[in-house]
Design an enzyme around this catalytic site. Structure first.
Site: not given
Length: 218
Positions: A87, A117
């Site tokens: 969607n 990270h």
């Protein structure tokens, strides 16, 4: 020495100083620009399918539907199965790899990321890559976030707004965090959860998992 794209595909940590990082940056810039153009200029689902096939580097099944806008920062490591529905306003950060199997339904504003990270501030600019796999016939509700390294099992449901940081077993319902008692569902996270929250519809860990998992067969 492996090129940077082979290292990414192998799930290795990527540093800005790595050989080939500039080339990688050019691919990212090009992909983002193509997404901007696709979202602004496409006039139909077939156009989106065609352009997105070019971005990810493989043909998209004719029964797969993607509603724009759609966002990705790389594209090469997205694999879309057959009869998938995505969607509006979904984002897939795929440098670590994202696999969407057949018959998956993805609601609006869903975020799937395979990139992280290090927690160490000295090296935080590095990329830590872990693939995400959404198994067959899964339904991901509106606004859900799927984090790096997660596999969502076949036939499962991830409720709107859930933040998923652990694997979801097949045929489970992952419900967004809310403190409300329910006797209908049995929490399946208690086996490895340190929180004293058994009488509530929630579970958490030291890494703040903001969702609870319940068997839909109970």
């Amino acid at each position: 020495m492996e090129d940077i794209f082979a290292r990414m595909a192998a799930g290795k940590i990527i540093q800005k100083e790595d050989r080939g990082y500039d080339e990688f940056g050019k691919v990212v810039a090009e992909t983002i620009q193509r997404c901007v153009e696709m979202n602004a200029n496409t006039t139909g689902i077939d156009d989106v399918r065609k352009t997105l096939s070019e971005i990810i580097g493989s043909p998209i099944d004719e029964l797969t539907t993607v509603f724009p806008p759609f966002y990705t920062n790389f594209g090469w490591f997205i694999k879309l199965g057959k009869n998938v529905f995505i969607n509006q306003a979904c984002s897939m950060l795929d440098i670590g790899g994202i696999v969407i199997e057949d018959d998956v339904q993805i609601g609006p504003r869903v975020n799937i990321t395979s990139e992280n990270h290090p927690l160490d501030p000295v090296n935080r600019i590095a990329l830590v890559l872990k693939p995400v796999t959404i198994k067959r016939n899964t339904w991901i509700g509106a606004g859900a976030t799927i984090l790096p390294g997660v596999t969502v099992g076949e036939n499962s449901v991830v409720a709107a707004g859930a933040v998923v940081s652990r694997d979801v077993l097949p045929t489970l319902w992952l419900r967004a965090f809310q403190r409300r008692w329910s006797k209908k569902f049995k929490c399946l996270a208690m086996r490895d959860c340190s929180m004293d929250c058994s009488p509530v519809l929630a579970c958490a860990s030291e890494f703040s998992i903001h969702a609870a998992v319940f068997s839909i067969t109970q």
